[in-house]
Design a protein around this motif. Structure first.
Motif, PDB file in Angstrom:
ATOM      1  N   GLU A  32      89.224  51.753  21.474  1.00  0.00           N
ATOM      2  CA  GLU A  32      89.518  50.362  21.046  1.00  0.00           C
ATOM      3  C   GLU A  32      90.659  50.116  20.373  1.00  0.00           C
ATOM      4  N   PHE A  36      94.060  48.255  21.159  1.00  0.00           N
ATOM      5  CA  PHE A  36      94.605  46.982  20.458  1.00  0.00           C
ATOM      6  C   PHE A  36      95.739  47.093  19.692  1.00  0.00           C
ATOM      7  N   THR A  96      95.679  38.487  15.553  1.00  0.00           N
ATOM      8  CA  THR A  96      94.403  38.795  16.210  1.00  0.00           C
ATOM      9  C   THR A  96      94.449  39.964  16.626  1.00  0.00           C
ATOM     10  N   PHE A  97      95.313  40.965  17.288  1.00  0.00           N
ATOM     11  CA  PHE A  97      95.188  42.424  17.660  1.00  0.00           C
ATOM     12  C   PHE A  97      95.316  43.214  16.290  1.00  0.00           C
ATOM     13  N   GLU A  99      94.040  42.540  13.394  1.00  0.00           N
ATOM     14  CA  GLU A  99      92.769  42.274  12.685  1.00  0.00           C
ATOM     15  C   GLU A  99      91.792  43.015  13.590  1.00  0.00           C
ATOM     16  N   GLU A 100      91.638  43.188  14.899  1.00  0.00           N
ATOM     17  CA  GLU A 100      90.861  43.901  15.753  1.00  0.00           C
ATOM     18  C   GLU A 100      91.181  45.367  15.268  1.00  0.00           C
ATOM     19  N   ASN A 103      89.589  45.826  11.492  1.00  0.00           N
ATOM     20  CA  ASN A 103      88.082  45.936  11.586  1.00  0.00           C
ATOM     21  C   ASN A 103      87.724  47.228  11.836  1.00  0.00           C
ATOM     22  N   ARG A 104      88.029  47.865  12.954  1.00  0.00           N
ATOM     23  CA  ARG A 104      87.694  49.098  13.516  1.00  0.00           C
ATOM     24  C   ARG A 104      88.154  50.299  12.502  1.00  0.00           C
TER      25      ARG A 104
END
Length: 417
Positions: A32, A36, A96-97, A99-100, A103-104
């Motif tokens: 993921e 991203f 957005t990307f 942040e994704e 977060n991971r």
């Protein structure tokens, strides 16, 4: 937090590391992150292309207007507006990307050192070495609270009324002994070249997220209601946080700090820690790791307390740690060792999160992330338990080892009231 370039080019190694830590539920996050990250870079590239085209066409508009070619200028204006609209959307996608990805990346564990034994939990930690001979005396060693009560040195009933279970008042010779050990620990570390600090006892959320994993944060930290402030669980949090968003000249490293702070954590019975913290060059972190745990061993041995070191296995390592070992003291009452300190090498994980960078001496334009380490000198009440049990005599008195006597006003022992 890992380098995104490393994850991108070594996904299998990252997944294998997750398996070694027995966190298989995190394996899908690697793909993921890569997905991203690709979307983020594509959006950024397209946005940069549009920005360059927009700037070029904006210049054309002025030239056309000067020539009286208003119709052509209006067409280009429409193209520029379409580009601006697409750029606005792409910039939102970038955020957005990104942040994704973040977060991971914040929960994917650090790459452990190859020397770390593989195991699920602390039951599979490996003994490395013992220091001093563990002794079980001929007489019965009472529970540590009973020892303290024999000196009229602890009040649990009053603490329950004021604070609840797990708290205590120390008083008299026991309180003095507690403070003396901490003062001795301070001077012990200063004599070994560490700079003594009294740190802030509250830190902002961005520092908390930089020094520990989310799981640790939830299990340990107390938040101040309505404010972006947390009570520190150990002085390490504010001492490492001291370097947030800094560029440190290579010749100023290593930074070696020692400090004491109250221990505001949800763990019952943890009320304060004397801590060591090191910020150093990557190639020196292994050497400092060995120095740090040895300091704890030497400190306890100076008070006639047998100890051993345990290598923490992969499943017992917090996500930010590269390598860690526990120092355990001998308990004559329990006839076994128990943890009194923990030493950790976090590689560049905290430095990446906090932005702790180093400027190269030979190439000032070269910036790289520092390595950070921390270790416990002493942690009440565990150090007090170890001291009392190992220095207790058959008549109920407690011997004061020579290094500690100056801090106890020259006393060589404490006796029952």
């Amino acid at each position: 937090m890992l380098d995104i370039k490393f994850v991108r080019t070594n996904p299998d190694a990252v997944k294998e590391n997750i398996k070694k830590k027995f966190q298989d539920e995190k394996i899908p996050m690697v793909d993921e992150v890569i997905e991203f990250d690709a979307k983020y870079r594509a959006a950024k590239t397209r946005c940069d292309e549009l920005r360059a085209q927009r700037n070029k066409k904006s210049k054309e508009i002025g030239g056309l207007m000067a020539k009286g070619q208003k119709e052509e200028a209006e067409k280009i204006k429409a193209e520029v507006k379409a580009m601006a609209d697409e750029m606005t959307k792409l910039e939102e996608d970038e955020k957005t990307f990104a942040e994704e990805v973040k977060n991971r990346m914040m929960v994917i564990p650090n790459i452990i050192d190859p020397s770390v034994p593989i195991g699920k939990d602390d039951s599979e930690n490996v003994e490395i070495e013992k220091f001093g001979d563990p002794v079980v005396p001929d007489f019965e060693v009472p529970y540590h609270v009973d020892i303290m009560e024999s000196f009229d040195g602890i009040d649990l009933d009053a603490a329950r009324r004021t604070s609840g279970n797990g708290f205590y008042y120390l008083k008299g010779d026991i309180a003095r002994l507690h403070s003396s050990i901490l003062s001795y620990a301070r001077d012990f570390m200063i004599d070994r070249g560490f700079t003594y600090y009294i740190p802030p006892f509250m830190i902002h959320g961005d520092v908390v997220k930089g020094v520990m994993s989310f799981k640790e944060m939830e299990n340990m930290m107390y938040k101040i209601e309505g404010e972006d402030l947390y009570l520190i669980g150990t002085s390490e949090h504010s001492m490492i946080g001291k370097f947030i968003d800094t560029i440190n000249d290579e010749e100023t490293l290593p930074q070696t700090l020692t400090s004491y702070s109250p221990c505001f954590r949800k763990e019952v019975g943890a009320h304060g820690i004397e801590e060591m913290v090191v910020v150093c060059k990557p190639e020196e972190s292994k050497m400092w790791y060995d120095k740090l745990w040895q300091n704890t061993v030497d400190f306890f041995r100076s008070m006639d307390i047998p100890v051993r070191t345990l290598e923490c296995c992969s499943g017992d390592l917090a996500d930010l740690k590269v390598k860690s070992c526990d120092v355990e003291a001998w308990s004559p009452r329990q006839k076994k060792y128990f943890e009194v300190g923990s030493c950790s090498n976090l590689g560049d994980a905290q430095a990446r999160r906090l932005g702790i960078r180093v400027r190269g001496k030979e190439n000032p334009k070269e910036l790289y992330f520092a390595h950070t380490l921390n270790n416990t000198v002493v942690a009440p009440p565990r150090m007090l338990i170890a001291f009392l049990e190992n220095n207790l005599r058959e008549d109920g008195s407690v011997a004061i080892p020579k290094p500690l006597q100056p801090y106890m006003g020259g006393m060589t022992e404490i006796r029952r009231k």
